[in-house]
Design an enzyme around this catalytic site. Structure first.
Site, PDB file in Angstrom:
ATOM      1  N   ASN A  62     -16.998  -9.080  -1.243  1.00  0.00           N
ATOM      2  CA  ASN A  62     -16.781  -8.554   0.095  1.00  0.00           C
ATOM      3  C   ASN A  62     -17.799  -9.130   1.080  1.00  0.00           C
ATOM      4  O   ASN A  62     -18.992  -9.054   0.789  1.00  0.00           O
ATOM      5  CB  ASN A  62     -16.937  -7.021  -0.027  1.00  0.00           C
ATOM      6  CG  ASN A  62     -16.634  -6.286   1.232  1.00  0.00           C
ATOM      7  OD1 ASN A  62     -16.197  -6.845   2.227  1.00  0.00           O
ATOM      8  ND2 ASN A  62     -16.879  -4.989   1.206  1.00  0.00           N
ATOM      9  N   ASP A  76       0.861  -1.186   0.000  1.00  0.00           N
ATOM     10  CA  ASP A  76       0.000   0.000   0.000  1.00  0.00           C
ATOM     11  C   ASP A  76       0.895   1.233   0.000  1.00  0.00           C
ATOM     12  O   ASP A  76       2.069   1.153   0.352  1.00  0.00           O
ATOM     13  CB  ASP A  76      -0.924   0.012   1.231  1.00  0.00           C
ATOM     14  CG  ASP A  76      -2.199   0.810   0.987  1.00  0.00           C
ATOM     15  OD1 ASP A  76      -3.268   0.201   0.818  1.00  0.00           O
ATOM     16  OD2 ASP A  76      -2.126   2.056   0.934  1.00  0.00           O
ATOM     17  N   HIS A  96     -12.322 -10.892  -9.955  1.00  0.00           N
ATOM     18  CA  HIS A  96     -13.229 -10.078  -9.138  1.00  0.00           C
ATOM     19  C   HIS A  96     -13.688 -10.855  -7.911  1.00  0.00           C
ATOM     20  O   HIS A  96     -14.502 -11.774  -8.018  1.00  0.00           O
ATOM     21  CB  HIS A  96     -14.423  -9.649 -10.022  1.00  0.00           C
ATOM     22  CG  HIS A  96     -15.397  -8.744  -9.352  1.00  0.00           C
ATOM     23  ND1 HIS A  96     -16.717  -8.689  -9.715  1.00  0.00           N
ATOM     24  CD2 HIS A  96     -15.246  -7.844  -8.354  1.00  0.00           C
ATOM     25  CE1 HIS A  96     -17.332  -7.803  -8.960  1.00  0.00           C
ATOM     26  NE2 HIS A  96     -16.457  -7.280  -8.136  1.00  0.00           N
ATOM     27  N   GLU A 102     -11.021   2.324  -7.555  1.00  0.00           N
ATOM     28  CA  GLU A 102     -11.607   2.155  -8.904  1.00  0.00           C
ATOM     29  C   GLU A 102     -11.501   3.467  -9.691  1.00  0.00           C
ATOM     30  O   GLU A 102     -12.522   4.078 -10.038  1.00  0.00           O
ATOM     31  CB  GLU A 102     -13.070   1.704  -8.738  1.00  0.00           C
ATOM     32  CG  GLU A 102     -13.752   1.230 -10.002  1.00  0.00           C
ATOM     33  CD  GLU A 102     -13.449  -0.216 -10.347  1.00  0.00           C
ATOM     34  OE1 GLU A 102     -12.516  -0.804  -9.778  1.00  0.00           O
ATOM     35  OE2 GLU A 102     -14.150  -0.745 -11.209  1.00  0.00           O
TER      36      GLU A 102
HETATM   37  N1  LIG Z   1     -15.341  -2.702  -1.619  1.00  0.00           N
HETATM   38  C1  LIG Z   1     -15.923  -3.724  -2.255  1.00  0.00           C
HETATM   39  O1  LIG Z   1     -16.925  -4.284  -1.770  1.00  0.00           O
HETATM   40  C2  LIG Z   1     -15.357  -4.242  -3.547  1.00  0.00           C
HETATM   41  C3  LIG Z   1     -15.817  -5.483  -4.021  1.00  0.00           C
HETATM   42  C4  LIG Z   1     -15.243  -6.009  -5.189  1.00  0.00           C
HETATM   43  C5  LIG Z   1     -14.271  -5.281  -5.870  1.00  0.00           C
HETATM   44  N2  LIG Z   1     -13.881  -4.052  -5.386  1.00  0.00           N
HETATM   45  C6  LIG Z   1     -12.832  -3.333  -6.141  1.00  0.00           C
HETATM   46  O2  LIG Z   1     -11.613  -3.515  -5.440  1.00  0.00           O
HETATM   47  C7  LIG Z   1     -10.779  -2.363  -5.649  1.00  0.00           C
HETATM   48  C8  LIG Z   1     -10.375  -1.806  -4.300  1.00  0.00           C
HETATM   49  O3  LIG Z   1     -11.532  -1.433  -3.587  1.00  0.00           O
HETATM   50  P1  LIG Z   1     -11.549  -1.291  -1.992  1.00  0.00           P
HETATM   51  O4  LIG Z   1     -12.972  -1.220  -1.597  1.00  0.00           O
HETATM   52  O5  LIG Z   1     -10.659  -2.301  -1.377  1.00  0.00           O
HETATM   53  O6  LIG Z   1     -10.887   0.187  -1.843  1.00  0.00           O
HETATM   54  P2  LIG Z   1     -10.286   0.888  -0.528  1.00  0.00           P
HETATM   55  O7  LIG Z   1     -10.444   2.335  -0.750  1.00  0.00           O
HETATM   56  O8  LIG Z   1     -10.816   0.257   0.712  1.00  0.00           O
HETATM   57  O9  LIG Z   1      -8.710   0.488  -0.589  1.00  0.00           O
HETATM   58  C9  LIG Z   1      -7.846   0.914  -1.589  1.00  0.00           C
HETATM   59  C10 LIG Z   1      -6.425   0.910  -1.016  1.00  0.00           C
HETATM   60  O10 LIG Z   1      -5.515   1.176  -2.081  1.00  0.00           O
HETATM   61  C11 LIG Z   1      -4.485   2.007  -1.575  1.00  0.00           C
HETATM   62  N3  LIG Z   1      -3.823   2.679  -2.696  1.00  0.00           N
HETATM   63  C12 LIG Z   1      -4.205   3.808  -3.357  1.00  0.00           C
HETATM   64  N4  LIG Z   1      -3.315   4.081  -4.349  1.00  0.00           N
HETATM   65  C13 LIG Z   1      -2.386   3.096  -4.303  1.00  0.00           C
HETATM   66  C14 LIG Z   1      -1.204   2.835  -5.060  1.00  0.00           C
HETATM   67  N5  LIG Z   1      -0.848   3.643  -6.061  1.00  0.00           N
HETATM   68  N6  LIG Z   1      -0.452   1.764  -4.734  1.00  0.00           N
HETATM   69  C15 LIG Z   1      -0.812   0.944  -3.709  1.00  0.00           C
HETATM   70  N7  LIG Z   1      -1.933   1.148  -2.951  1.00  0.00           N
HETATM   71  C16 LIG Z   1      -2.693   2.206  -3.258  1.00  0.00           C
HETATM   72  C17 LIG Z   1      -5.184   2.936  -0.606  1.00  0.00           C
HETATM   73  O11 LIG Z   1      -4.268   3.507   0.321  1.00  0.00           O
HETATM   74  C18 LIG Z   1      -6.179   1.984   0.056  1.00  0.00           C
HETATM   75  O12 LIG Z   1      -5.649   1.382   1.218  1.00  0.00           O
HETATM   76  C19 LIG Z   1     -11.591  -1.395  -6.524  1.00  0.00           C
HETATM   77  O13 LIG Z   1     -11.248  -1.614  -7.859  1.00  0.00           O
HETATM   78  C20 LIG Z   1     -13.023  -1.829  -6.251  1.00  0.00           C
HETATM   79  O14 LIG Z   1     -13.894  -1.502  -7.308  1.00  0.00           O
HETATM   80  C21 LIG Z   1     -14.387  -3.529  -4.231  1.00  0.00           C
END
Ligand SMILES: NC(=O)c1ccc[n+]([C@@H]2O[C@H](COP(=O)([O-])OP(=O)(O)OC[C@H]3O[C@@H](n4cnc5c(N)ncnc54)[C@H](O)[C@@H]3O)[C@@H](O)[C@H]2O)c1
Length: 288
Positions: A143, A32, A140, A92
Site C-alpha cells: 500500500n 464489492d 501480496h 483479513e
Molecule cells: N491495507 C493494507 O495496507 C494492506 C496491505 C497488504 C495487504 N492487505 C490485505 O488486503 C486485504 C484487504 O484489505 P484492505 O485494507 O483493502 O481492506 P478494506 O477494509 O479497505 O476493503 C475491503 C473491501 O472488501 C469488501 N468486502 C467485504 N466482504 C466482501 C465480500 N464478501 N465480497 C466482496 N467484497 C467484500 C468491503 O466492502 C471493502 O470494500 C486484507 O486481506 C488485508 O490484510 C492490506
C-alpha cells in the site's frame, strides 16, 4: 481479447490492484458487496490516473485505454465466469475469505488461478476452501499499490509450479518486482511490519512520546520512509489489528495486539479511510 482479472473487494487494496491490472493491459472487473465502496473506488482510480498523467507517469492514451477496460460490479458469481485470474482483497477475516473462495471456486473456469492479497494467512488453508488447491496462491501487494514496487508471492503446500509462474508473470505485467517465499504466518514483510507497528502502539500507550515524536524518531533515526503511525493510518487500523490477531494466534505472545490499538479500532478510528486514526486527517492537509 485481453485476459480478464477479477479483483474481489474494492477497499484500500482492491482499487489499487484494479488500477495496476488495467494499466498492465488486463480487462478488469472490480467486485464489492457495497455499491458505495465501488463508487469511491471508481473516483479514486480516476484521481490516480489524473495524477499519473499530470506527473508524466502515464500517457493520456494509456489512461484512456485502461479506464475503458475497468468494470465495476456487485455480482461476484457473474464476474468470475470468464476470468483467468481472480485476486481476492476482502477483509483479513477467515470466515469472509472462506465464503468468497467457495463462491469463486464454484463459478470460475476450471483453469482460472485464484490468488489472495492476504497479509498473513496461509494459502494452503485458502486452497482447502476450494477444489483446486493447486491453483491457489497468495499475491501480496503493498500500500499504496500504484507506488509500491513489490509483490510477495507465497506458495501453499499444493500450489503448482505453473500457478506460481503464472502469477509471477502477471505481477510483472502489472509493473511489479516479485519475490517468491515459503509459507509461514506473516510471510516476510507482514511479520516484521506488524511487530514494529504494534511496538509503536505500546510505546504510545506507555507515554514514551507523542505520535509525532515517535514517527520522527523512527524516520530520521532509523531511516524508515514512513513513521509507524503514518503507516498504520495508511494500512487501516482494523486491518492491522486483524493481522495481529491472526499472528498472535499462530506465532504467540510477541504479537499480542496493543490494547490502545484495540481501543482506537473500537472507537472507529480506522486511519485515513475514516478520516481519523492516530492522526486526524479532517484537519491535516493530505499531501499524497
Ligand atoms: N491495507 C493494507 O495496507 C494492506 C496491505 C497488504 C495487504 N492487505 C490485505 O488486503 C486485504 C484487504 O484489505 P484492505 O485494507 O483493502 O481492506 P478494506 O477494509 O479497505 O476493503 C475491503 C473491501 O472488501 C469488501 N468486502 C467485504 N466482504 C466482501 C465480500 N464478501 N465480497 C466482496 N467484497 C467484500 C468491503 O466492502 C471493502 O470494500 C486484507 O486481506 C488485508 O490484510 C492490506
Amino acid at each position: 481479447m485481453s485476459e480478464t482479472v477479477v479483483v474481489v473487494g474494492s477497499g484500500v487494496m482492491g482499487r489499487g490492484i484494479a488500477y495496476v491490472s488495467a494499466l498492465g493491459g488486463y480487462r478488469v472487473k472490480l467486485v464489492d458487496v457495497q455499491e458505495a465502496a465501488l463508487d469511491s473506488a471508481r473516483k479514486e482510480i480516476q484521481a490516480i490516473f489524473q495524477k499519473g498523467m499530470a506527473r508524466g507517469k502515464v500517457t493520456a492514451e494509456q489512461a484512456g485505454q485502461a479506464e475503458k477496460n475497468l468494470f465495476y460490479t456487485t455480482n461476484l458469481e457473474e464476474a468470475v465466469r470468464d476470468a483467468q485470474l481472480v485476486i481476492e482483497a476482502v477483509p483479513e477475516k477467515k470466515e469472509i475469505k472462506k465464503s468468497v473462495f467457495e463462491v469463486i471456486d464454484r463459478n470460475a473456469p476450471a483453469e482460472c488461478v485464484l490468488a489472495s492479497n492476504t497479509s498473513t494467512m496461509s494459502p494452503t488453508e485458502l486452497g482447502s476452501f476450494t477444489k483446486r488447491p493447486e491453483a491457489v496462491i497468495a499475491m501480496h501487494f503493498f500500500n499504496p499499490v500504484h507506488k509500491m514496487p513489490l509483490v510477495e508471492i507465497i506458495r501453499g503446500l499444493e500450489t503448482s509450479d505453473e500457478t506460481a509462474r503464472f502469477v509471477e508473470q502477471a505481477a510483472q505485467k502489472m509493473g511489479k518486482e516479485t519475490v517468491i517465499v515459503n509459507e509461514f504466518p506473516g510471510f516476510v514483510t507482514s511479520r516484521i511490519s506488524a511487530l514494529v507497528g504494534n511496538e509503536a502502539f505500546y510505546m504510545l500507550q506507555e507515554g514514551v512520546g507523542t505520535p509525532e515524536e515517535i514517527d520522527k524518531a523512527i524516520k530520521l533515526g532509523l531511516n524508515f520512509p514512513m513513521g509507524p503511525f503514518e503507516l498504520a493510518d495508511l494500512v487501516g487500523l482494523d486491518t492491522r489489528l486483524n493481522n495481529l490477531r491472526y499472528l498472535h494466534e499462530k506465532l504467540g505472545e510477541k504479537y499480542r495486539p496493543a490494547p490502545l490499538l484495540e481501543q482506537y479500532v473500537a472507537a472507529g478510528r480506522l486511519g485515513r479511510k475514516t478520516g481519523r486514526g492516530v492522526y486526524d486527517y479532517t484537519k491535516k492537509q493530505d499531501e499524497d
